[in-house]
Design an enzyme around this catalytic site. Structure first.
Site, short mmCIF file in Angstrom:
data_model
loop_
_atom_site.label_atom_id
_atom_site.label_comp_id
_atom_site.label_asym_id
_atom_site.label_seq_id
_atom_site.Cartn_x
_atom_site.Cartn_y
_atom_site.Cartn_z
CE LYS A 1 -4.04 -1.83 2.48
NZ LYS A 1 -5.00 -1.69 1.37
NE ARG B 1 -10.89 -9.87 -2.35
CZ ARG B 1 -11.27 -8.99 -3.27
NH1 ARG B 1 -11.64 -9.40 -4.47
NH2 ARG B 1 -11.30 -7.71 -3.00
N1 BES Z 1 -8.30 -3.80 4.12
C1 BES Z 1 -8.35 -3.41 2.77
C2 BES Z 1 -9.60 -2.61 2.43
C3 BES Z 1 -9.65 -1.18 2.92
C4 BES Z 1 -8.91 -0.20 2.33
C5 BES Z 1 -10.51 -0.85 3.94
C6 BES Z 1 -9.00 1.11 2.77
C7 BES Z 1 -10.62 0.46 4.37
C8 BES Z 1 -9.86 1.44 3.79
C9 BES Z 1 -8.33 -4.64 1.87
O1 BES Z 1 -7.56 -5.69 2.31
C10 BES Z 1 -7.75 -4.21 0.57
O2 BES Z 1 -6.62 -3.84 0.55
N2 BES Z 1 -8.57 -4.24 -0.47
C11 BES Z 1 -8.14 -3.81 -1.76
C12 BES Z 1 -8.77 -4.71 -2.78
C13 BES Z 1 -8.24 -4.51 -4.15
C14 BES Z 1 -6.80 -4.93 -4.23
C15 BES Z 1 -9.08 -5.31 -5.10
C16 BES Z 1 -8.59 -2.36 -1.94
O3 BES Z 1 -9.69 -2.01 -1.53
O4 BES Z 1 -7.82 -1.59 -2.49
MN MN Z 2 -5.55 -5.49 1.72
#
Ligand code: BES
Ligand code: MN
Ligand code: ZN
Length: 495
Positions: A278, A352
């Site tokens: 991230k 997931r």
């Molecule tokens: N925990 C995150 C989702 C999230 C991001 C929640 C920001 C709250 C604020 C999750 O594990 C994630 O990183 N999801 C990705 C999915 C994507 C790679 C398809 C996302 O939302 O960017």
């Molecule tokens: Mn994630």
């Protein structure tokens, strides 16, 4: 904080501050009228000055009161003199509590239980008063040297009447249980990732099991999960030095043979994204990626404390998602416990991967329904903002009951479609499923992914990415969706 009920006349209740409602156009409720008489028309005098008209949320603190029992009176505007909407009731309540901030007020009598709220009974009003008070005075001080907080309130007395007392008592008991569940959830969520690790969460769950005799808690270690074939879940923790855990909380409040309600909470104690790392800004907030898991702990605490006549299983798969030499790589293919193969196109779609194996594991409990809660997609924030949690599921009746509970609990949900057309986006050239579905409809494709592992039971998925915590100056956990889940359980137990 200590919560209690009193049915006596207002001027007999000893307190630092009495919270009293005023309707629009300065109209007083019956109890306010009698208090006005016993305080030499004080309230009428204050109103005559025009400092408060009675619009919803207005407040005036009267700091000197001609009374032997009441030190101060906080007048709060309720709005029109008719049954309040649930939102206006909460707004008036919140405004009153906010005006007690940074004062020395310690004992509070709240008389807002006196005003009619449309569609709601005395139990609801009392429950809401407890929940809103507890929520507002919460502050995370564990990691600060100075533990002082903005509030000094130690005792909250809620007024009731002889007629309403049974309902008020029920509301008090439920409100206290739910507030305690919310507090636990917020506390665990606000703890930093270096303290709240998967092992720490497991210990907290075991401690809950020691506190409530109706709650059996057990923890699966990585070796156990290996034997079960949880290849998707374990692939995520392989990239972290912290071992993953799968926590089971088994609450047996119902008949032995009634099918349980299964709650599954995503428990990523930190989500750095893995190799699909991230960005740095805001990454600290990924300590909150365990809010689903924390909400399962909080909800089971509330259920156990309310002694609900239900069987409930809480499952919390917990891990970190970190970049490491042994972490998942984009393109890796995993075999899930269900036997389905998964191509990891983005290691940041890790939630997931934990949830799919946990959903498969849930089958062994022969569930009546399965509800998972997860801070699953940033896309949910784009779609719905921070107001409702996203709701998706394979059973309309379950989704409808969750929505009904969300309205009562003021912990809103909005349903998104789980149509088969979206499944296209999860096709992989090399495995049964891809773990991401591209940039369109990210919340829906995440739920579509999970749906492949929830084919054998009634299932609902709550995406709490926008509702589990607040960002910015007021950063902190909200404890959602514990209120909604607790309400759903109350409805299941008694409706
Ligand atoms: N925990 C995150 C989702 C999230 C991001 C929640 C920001 C709250 C604020 C999750 O594990 C994630 O990183 N999801 C990705 C999915 C994507 C790679 C398809 C996302 O939302 O960017
Ligand atoms: Mn994630
Ligand atoms: Zn995550």
């Amino acid at each position: 904080m200590d919560y209690s009920l009193e049915t006596g006349p207002l001027d007999t209740l000893l307190c630092d501050c009495l919270i009293l409602g005023v309707y629009q156009d300065q109209q007083l409720s019956t109890s306010a009228k009698s208090l006005n008489e016993s305080t030499q028309e004080l309230i009428k005098k204050i109103l005559a000055r025009g400092d408060i008209a009675g619009k919803n949320g207005e407040t005036v603190l009267i700091n000197a009161v001609p009374s032997k029992t009441i030190d101060r009176i906080l007048l709060v505007g309720l709005g029109e003199n008719q049954p309040l909407t649930t939102k206006n009731f909460r707004k008036a309540l919140l405004a009153s509590i906010n005006s007690l901030k940074k004062t020395t007020i310690s004992t509070v009598v709240c008389n807002l239980s006196d005003c009619a709220v449309s569609g709601m009974d005395g139990a609801w009003k009392t429950r809401q008063i407890v929940e809103v008070f507890s929520d507002t005075v919460y502050q995370f001080t564990t990691c600060k040297t100075n533990k002082e907080t903005d509030y000094n309130i130690k005792q909250l007395i809620i007024t009731s009447t002889d007629n309403e007392l049974t309902l008020s008592e029920q509301g008090l008991q439920q409100g206290k249980a739910i507030a305690e569940g919310i507090n636990l959830t917020k506390y665990l969520a606000d703890l930093p990732g270096n303290i709240c690790t998967p092992s720490f969460l497991a210990e907290q769950a075991l401690a809950l099991g020691k506190t409530y005799s109706t709650l059996d808690v057990s923890v699966l270690e990585e070796a156990d999960m290996e034997k079960l074939g949880m290849g998707a879940l374990l692939s995520v923790s392989r990239g972290s030095r912290q071992p993953a855990k799968l926590i089971t909380l088994n609450y047996q409040g119902g008949e032995k043979n009634t099918k349980p309600i299964v709650l599954i909470g995503k428990g990523l104690t930190f989500d750095a994204g893995g190799i699909s790392l991230k960005q740095a800004p805001g990454m600290d907030e990924m300590k909150y990626d365990m809010c689903g898991g924390a909400s399962v702990l909080g909800t089971l605490l509330a259920a156990a404390q309310m002694k609900l006549p239900l069987n409930i299983i809480g499952l919390v798969p917990t891990s970190e998602n970190m970049p490491d030499g042994d972490a998942n790589k984009p393109g890796d293919i995993l075999t899930s416990m269900a036997g389905k193969t998964i191509e990891v196109l983005n290691t940041d779609a890790e939630g997931r991967l934990l949830l799919c194996d946990t959903l498969t594991y849930a089958e062994r409990f022969n569930p009546d329904v399965v509800i998972d809660l997860a801070t699953l997609t940033g896309a949910c924030l784009v779609a719905l903002g921070r107001v409702p949690s996203g709701l998706l599921g394979n059973n309309d009746e379950l989704c409808d009951s969750l929505i009904a509970a969300s309205i009562t609990a003021n912990d809103s949900l909005w349903r998104l479609p789980l149509w088969e057309e979206y499944q296209e986006q999860l096709k992989s050239n090399f495995a049964d499923l891809a773990n991401v579905g591209g940039k369109d409809a990210g919340t829906i494709t995440a739920a579509c992914f999970l749906s492949h592992f929830a084919e054998n039971f009634n299932w609902a998925h709550l995406d709490i990415a926008g509702t589990a915590w607040r960002s910015g100056n007021n950063k902190g956990a909200t404890g959602r969706p514990v209120p909604l889940l607790s309400q759903y359980l109350i409805n299941r137990a008694y409706d």
